[in-house]
Design a protein around this motif. Structure first.
Motif, PDB file in Angstrom:
ATOM      1  N   ASN A   1      52.589 -14.414 160.814  1.00  0.00           N
ATOM      2  CA  ASN A   1      51.326 -14.813 161.440  1.00  0.00           C
ATOM      3  C   ASN A   1      50.239 -15.074 160.412  1.00  0.00           C
ATOM      4  N   LEU A   2      50.192 -14.169 159.428  1.00  0.00           N
ATOM      5  CA  LEU A   2      49.158 -14.269 158.404  1.00  0.00           C
ATOM      6  C   LEU A   2      49.306 -15.587 157.650  1.00  0.00           C
ATOM      7  N   ILE A   3      50.532 -15.885 157.233  1.00  0.00           N
ATOM      8  CA  ILE A   3      50.754 -17.098 156.431  1.00  0.00           C
ATOM      9  C   ILE A   3      50.502 -18.349 157.264  1.00  0.00           C
ATOM     10  N   ILE A   4      51.024 -18.331 158.504  1.00  0.00           N
ATOM     11  CA  ILE A   4      50.845 -19.523 159.342  1.00  0.00           C
ATOM     12  C   ILE A   4      49.365 -19.773 159.609  1.00  0.00           C
ATOM     13  N   SER A   5      48.610 -18.703 159.949  1.00  0.00           N
ATOM     14  CA  SER A   5      47.182 -18.882 160.235  1.00  0.00           C
ATOM     15  C   SER A   5      46.446 -19.415 159.015  1.00  0.00           C
TER      16      SER A   5
ATOM     17  N   VAL B   1      56.318  -5.385 152.259  1.00  0.00           N
ATOM     18  CA  VAL B   1      56.765  -4.082 151.760  1.00  0.00           C
ATOM     19  C   VAL B   1      56.725  -3.045 152.866  1.00  0.00           C
ATOM     20  N   LEU B   2      55.645  -3.036 153.655  1.00  0.00           N
ATOM     21  CA  LEU B   2      55.477  -2.011 154.697  1.00  0.00           C
ATOM     22  C   LEU B   2      56.125  -2.422 156.018  1.00  0.00           C
ATOM     23  N   ARG B   3      56.763  -3.580 156.020  1.00  0.00           N
ATOM     24  CA  ARG B   3      57.413  -4.092 157.240  1.00  0.00           C
ATOM     25  C   ARG B   3      56.463  -4.099 158.428  1.00  0.00           C
ATOM     26  N   LEU B   4      55.272  -4.630 158.223  1.00  0.00           N
ATOM     27  CA  LEU B   4      54.293  -4.673 159.322  1.00  0.00           C
ATOM     28  C   LEU B   4      54.575  -5.816 160.289  1.00  0.00           C
ATOM     29  N   GLY B   5      55.389  -6.758 159.853  1.00  0.00           N
ATOM     30  CA  GLY B   5      55.705  -7.881 160.735  1.00  0.00           C
ATOM     31  C   GLY B   5      54.548  -8.848 160.891  1.00  0.00           C
TER      32      GLY B   5
ATOM     33  N   LEU C   1      48.160 -11.032 148.458  1.00  0.00           N
ATOM     34  CA  LEU C   1      48.462  -9.621 148.216  1.00  0.00           C
ATOM     35  C   LEU C   1      48.701  -8.906 149.556  1.00  0.00           C
ATOM     36  N   ASN C   2      47.846  -9.217 150.550  1.00  0.00           N
ATOM     37  CA  ASN C   2      48.009  -8.618 151.880  1.00  0.00           C
ATOM     38  C   ASN C   2      49.359  -8.975 152.470  1.00  0.00           C
ATOM     39  N   ALA C   3      49.747 -10.234 152.304  1.00  0.00           N
ATOM     40  CA  ALA C   3      51.052 -10.656 152.803  1.00  0.00           C
ATOM     41  C   ALA C   3      52.145  -9.852 152.116  1.00  0.00           C
TER      42      ALA C   3
END
Lengths: 202, 267
Positions: B36-40, B28-32, B21-23
């Motif tokens: 990183n989140l997925i790879i980690s 959506v918010l284009r946080l970029g 959900l965070n991803a």
């Protein structure tokens, strides 16, 4: 008193000269000629080779701390490792008189961070003089001082010379060697040259 | 006292729902942060699955040599990490060697002491006890040693003039470097001191939580945790002291000079 023979580091030398008790040698020369490196090498702060004698005792036979107490080097910019001025001085002998002679009578209570460059320069000199060294190695001791302070410091240095202290001075002040009665040496590309030219005598 | 609740892989997938959900928010918010989140998360998953597999193999093998090999691999990774975490490092073999050596000595001594003296598994090297304990000891010592060395090297480089000012007044290399040493030791000790101060009040330590979840009586789990914390504190302290004074010895010489030429790196 101090004899330096074949002193060399990867960047300077070989340098040889002798300095007698009560004698002053002033070294001039362009930036990067190795003047400060020479003083550092004599004080044994950088790796170096050569024969250095103080009153016939070799530097190699003296522990480095003792050598540095007797052959005191004051760099152009000194370090301050504590917050207050007082922490940088020994409590005995009382530094008050020395401090007063350079116009900083009540400096002991001051904070280091509030000192001007000129005040630091004079305090560093007093700090070294407190150890009563036999030889003084001074790197531009008056570069940041106003004319009255320069006069104070020079009087202090003359008094030391009279007392038998030897003085090796790096200076860019063209007239200072004459005021201190110094012999002139010139440093260029890591080598030291005796340049007691006629115009030096008054 | 309840038994141990086993998890299925579907439970893990369900647990990752909020992370996914965070991803989604990040996209959506284009946080970029998505990449990183997925790879980690993937990296962690693969690493832990592998570790689980390897530990199982080692436990089943029941061989002191495989246990020792696993310990050696852990030391190698931790040593590399100490090296990587320093902005300025000792040149030559001293760079990777000193930090890893101090950590290895302090870590092994404390681990063996804890195993032989208090935990007493049979045999002593039993991987179920030896490896997790050694891992915790290494992890904490590694953090302390790398912080201590990094702080010392930075303090000596930035404070070169201050150290030399004391040397010039005829003080020994140990006296002249005392402000930097104090700073380095303080920084190396801080994480373990903070951990001891916060433990139990802010968060329950991972190991104790694990034991409680697997059905151990909380008071027993606390005893275990205290034992571990004492061992960790001891190992970290010895590691930090050893590494800091070793580096200090290397960065000065018998003529009481500061030898920053034996240090590399830093801008």
């Amino acid at each position: 008193m101090l004899s330096v023979e074949d002193l060399r580091t990867p960047l300077i030398g070989p340098v040889s000269f002798t300095l007698k008790a009560g004698e002053c040698i002033a070294i001039s020369g362009p930036s990067g000629a190795g003047k400060s490196l020479l003083l550092r090498a004599i004080a044994d702060l950088d790796e170096n080779n050569g024969t250095l004698l103080l009153d016939r005792s070799s530097r190699d036979t003296l522990p480095a701390p003792e050598w540095r107490r007797r052959v005191a080097y004051v760099p152009a910019e000194s370090g301050w490792w504590a917050d207050t001025v007082e922490a940088h001085f020994l409590s005995a002998p009382d530094p008050a008189e020395l401090l007063a002679s350079v116009g900083l009578a009540d400096a002991l209570d001051w904070e280091i961070s509030r000192l001007s460059t000129g005040e630091r320069q004079r305090l560093a000199l007093v700090r070294a003089l407190q150890l009563k060294p036999d030889v003084l190695l001074l790197d531009e001791p008056t570069s940041a001082l106003d004319p009255p302070s320069v006069q104070c410091v020079e009087q202090l240095l003359l008094a030391r010379l009279d007392a038998g202290c030897a003085l090796l001075l790096v200076t860019h002040d063209a007239d200072q060697p004459r005021r201190l009665g110094a012999k002139l040496h010139h440093m260029k590309e890591g080598r030291l040259f005796d340049t007691n030219s006629p115009q030096a005598s008054p | 006292m309840s038994g141990y609740q086993a998890l299925s892989y579907w439970d893990l997938v369900a647990a990752s729902v909020f992370l996914v959900l965070n991803a989604g928010f990040s996209i959506v918010l284009r946080l970029g942060l998505t990449r990183n989140l997925i790879i980690s998360a993937l990296r962690m998953t693969v690493q832990l699955l592998l570790v689980g597999l390897i530990l199982k193999l080692i436990f089943n093998a029941g061989s002191p040599w495989w246990t020792l090999l696993a310990a050696a691999v852990m030391v190698a990774f931790a040593g590399r990490e100490i090296w990587a975490r320093q902005e300025r490092r000792l040149k030559g073999l001293w760079g990777p060697g000193l930090g890893a050596g101090a950590m290895l000595l302090a870590g092994s001594l404390v681990t063996i002491y804890g195993l032989a003296g208090q935990i007493r598994p049979d045999p002593l090297w039993l991987p179920q006890y030896a490896l997790p304990l050694f891992g915790m000891v290494l992890g904490n010592t590694m953090t302390g040693v790398s912080l201590g060395l990094d702080t010392l090297h930075t303090a000596l480089t930035k404070g070169k003039r201050d150290v030399e000012a004391q040397l010039l007044l005829g003080r020994s290399r140990w006296e002249a470097t005392r402000p930097a040493t104090r700073q380095a030791l303080r920084s190396g000790f801080t994480p373990i001191i903070n951990a001891m101060a916060a433990t139990g009040v802010v968060s329950l330590p991972g190991m104790m939580t694990g034991q409680i979840l697997s059905g151990v009586d909380p008071q027993e789990a606390v005893k275990y945790q205290l034992l571990i914390m004492f061992l960790l504190g001891g190992a970290t302290g010895m590691g930090v002291l050893g590494a800091t004074f070793g580096s200090l010895w290397r960065l000065t010489d018998t003529r009481h000079r500061l030898r920053l030429d034996r240090l590399s790196g830093g801008k």
